[in-house]
Every structure is written in structure tokens, then in C-alpha cells.
Design an enzyme around this catalytic site. Structure first.
Site, PDB file in Angstrom:
ATOM      1  N   GLU A  72       8.995  -5.121   6.261  1.00 24.41           N
ATOM      2  CA  GLU A  72       7.562  -5.232   5.983  1.00 24.41           C
ATOM      3  C   GLU A  72       7.275  -4.671   4.607  1.00 24.41           C
ATOM      4  OE1 GLU A  72       5.540  -2.886   8.967  1.00 24.41           O
ATOM      5  OE2 GLU A  72       7.079  -1.339   8.871  1.00 24.41           O
ATOM      6  N   LYS A 103       2.262   4.556  14.249  1.00 23.16           N
ATOM      7  CA  LYS A 103       1.567   4.697  12.959  1.00 23.16           C
ATOM      8  C   LYS A 103       1.407   6.181  12.615  1.00 23.16           C
ATOM      9  CE  LYS A 103      -2.253   2.569  10.384  1.00 23.16           C
ATOM     10  NZ  LYS A 103      -1.410   1.757   9.480  1.00 23.16           N
ATOM     11  N   LEU A 162       5.550  -2.007  11.946  1.00 18.90           N
ATOM     12  CA  LEU A 162       4.269  -1.639  12.529  1.00 18.90           C
ATOM     13  C   LEU A 162       3.656  -2.850  13.223  1.00 18.90           C
ATOM     14  CD1 LEU A 162       2.106   0.614  12.744  1.00 18.90           C
ATOM     15  CD2 LEU A 162       1.004  -0.453  10.781  1.00 18.90           C
ATOM     16  N   TYR A 167      -2.401   8.042  12.575  1.00 19.92           N
ATOM     17  CA  TYR A 167      -3.656   7.691  11.922  1.00 19.92           C
ATOM     18  C   TYR A 167      -3.993   6.228  12.139  1.00 19.92           C
ATOM     19  CZ  TYR A 167      -1.347   5.159   8.076  1.00 19.92           C
ATOM     20  OH  TYR A 167      -0.640   4.242   7.337  1.00 19.92           O
TER      21      TYR A 167
END
Length: 286
Positions: free
Chosen positions: A182, A150, A206, A32
Site C-alpha cells: 500500500e 490502525k 490497512l 487512531y
């Protein structure tokens, strides 16, 4: 009522349908992107489209037939839903071949599913949270090893958000081998002695589109950026901290695991970067 996009059709949200055998539903076999909208225009669209293509390649997933029309579809959804400030969510899954199997369906006969919808977010640029800062807690990072893709596998990040909420915080930073990877839905940074410190790109995090844009803005503003791992203890001793994402832009962090950073208000580096990013993002929006 929102108009959404499902596999080539613009539909009222109440009429949108996907097969119960879709692999996104059964296997989280999908990827996505989320693109912000300011002043009715798309922020960093090109970066999101390139990352989507990379995610599909990494998962050996065929591009949907409408891949080359994504910009037009985004713009049409923004137009018909009258989005001035908000988000466009896009999801591609490996589709459905009419049953459930661990083996991938034949891409020659099974078309990927493409679903898109908008979200109204008035005040996105003037977020109250950005003015006061957020509090984060640390949690163990137990996600799979390809965080650079992702995917829609967001169960643990969702659990992390809930762990933070239960602890009276706003979000969580994930920690692996003693170092921050993260945030649950964002990239993490600390600032010490004027230096912006953030983890280097790898499969562990990411490859944030907003991250790339913000770091570019920082370097153009003559700010020093150091890409290296950092610990929670370092974060607690930092002068300030912040996170970046497509939906929050640059969000100051004022507390880490109960330790207040600076004077407990958003620091000058985070505030300035947010201003620069929003200004540049609006200039380049399409």
C-alpha cells in the site's frame, strides 16, 4: 484558537495536557482514526467507528468511557471549530498508570486516553493535486506484521513520505516480496484494460474505510474489480493508477518510479470514481 477534546473535556488547544507516562507517548501503544468533513458533515463515520472498535479489540485495549458518545463529540468539535471542509483526528491510547513498564497496566484501574482535534482543510474536495495527479516511488515495506490495525506507529510511513520527497515525488508505495502492499498513508490501485486491481484484504494492509466505499461505488457503476497482488512493473505498464484515503478520497497517480502512466494526466476511471465517491459520501454524510 482550536477547541480540542481530552478525556472528557473540551479545552483550548493551549490548555490540553496528557501525562508524560501515557503509553501512546512512551510505547506508541495507541490507535487512531481520521474522519473527513465536507459541508460540515462527517464522511463514512460509521465505518471509522467500527474499525476503531476492531483495532481496540485486536490490541486488547479497553474502550474509553466516551466510546458511545463519539459521534456527538465529533459533531461538537466540528461545530465549535466551524469546520466546513476538514478532518477530525481521534486517538485512543492505553493510558497512564503513572510509570513506564512494558507490561500493560491493569485496565480495571487505568482508563484509556481519548484525544480528538479538528483540522481545517479548505478545498479538500477540490484538491489541485487530484486535478493533476501525483507521482510515487517504491520503497521496501519493513513495517510490523499487523498493518490491519490502525496504530499510531507511523515512523516508517513518515520516513517513506520523506524518501519520496527527497526523490522529487509526492508519495511512496511500499513493496514486500516483490508486490505492492500500500501507500504510506493510503491504499494503492492500478487500472489495466478497464479492470481495477488492488491488493486483497489481509493483515498486510490497512482495511481502508475509503477503500471499501470506493470499491462499492465501482461495483455499483459496473466497473470490474480484481483483488490481487501486483508488482511495480505491472503498475508502470498500467493504463492508470490511484490511491484512496479518508483525507484524499480518490487521488490519481500519474507516475510510478519515473514511468509515466497513460498520457501523464489523471485517467478516466480515477476521475469518475472520485466524482462518484464524493457525490455518494456527501449524500450519506451525517
Amino acid at each position: 484558537m482550536r477547541t480540542v477534546y481530552v478525556n472528557g473535556e473540551y479545552l483550548p488547544e493551549t490548555e490540553a495536557k496528557i501525562s508524560i507516562f501515557d503509553r501512546g507517548f512512551l510505547m506508541a501503544d495507541g490507535v487512531y482514526e481520521v474522519t473527513s468533513v465536507l459541508d460540515g458533515k462527517l464522511i463514512d463515520f460509521e465505518g471509522h467507528a467500527k474499525r476503531l472498535e476492531r483495532s481496540l479489540t485486536e490490541l486488547d485495549m479497553k474502550k474509553p468511557d466516551a466510546f458511545d458518545d463519539l459521534l456527538d463529540i465529533h459533531r461538537e468539535l466540528v461545530r465549535v471549530n466551524e469546520i466546513d471542509e476538514g478532518l477530525v483526528y481521534l486517538q485512543v491510547t492505553r493510558g497512564s498508570d503513572g510509570d513506564r513498564d512494558f507490561v500493560f497496566p491493569d485496565p480495571a484501574t487505568t482508563e484509556p486516553s481519548l484525544v480528538m482535534f479538528t483540522q481545517q482543510k479548505p478545498g479538500l474536495a477540490e484538491s489541485p493535486a487530484a486535478k493533476k495527479g501525483i507521482r510515487v516511488v517504491s520503497i521496501d515495506d519493513i513495517r510490523w506484521g499487523r498493518r490491519d490495525i490502525k496504530t499510531v506507529q507511523l515512523l516508517y510511513p513518515s520516513m517513506g513520505k520523506m524518501m519520496a520527497k527527497a526523490a522529487g515525488a509526492d508519495d511512496a508505495w511500499m513493496v514486500e516480496d516483490g508486490h505492492v502492499t500500500e501507500g504510506t498513508s493510503n491504499n494503492a490501485y492500478i487500472v489495466k484494460d478497464g479492470k481495477i486491481i488492488t491488493r486483497a484484504l489481509s493483515n498486510d494492509i490497512l482495511h481502508g474505510i475509503t477503500r471499501a466505499a470506493v470499491l462499492r461505488c465501482a461495483k455499483e457503476a459496473q466497473m470490474e474489480v480484481v483483488e490481487r497482488n501486483f508488482t511495480i512493473a505491472e503498475a508502470q505498464e498500467a493504463d492508470e493508477a490511484f490511491v484512496t484515503s479518508a483525507s484524499t478520497f480518490v487521488m490519481p497517480v500519474i507516475e510510478v518510479d519515473g514511468a509515466t502512466l497513460g498520457d501523464g494526466t489523471p485517467g478516466p476511471v480515477a476521475k469518475r470514481l472520485r466524482e462518484i465517491y464524493l457525490e455518494e459520501g456527501r449524500k450519506k454524510a451525517i
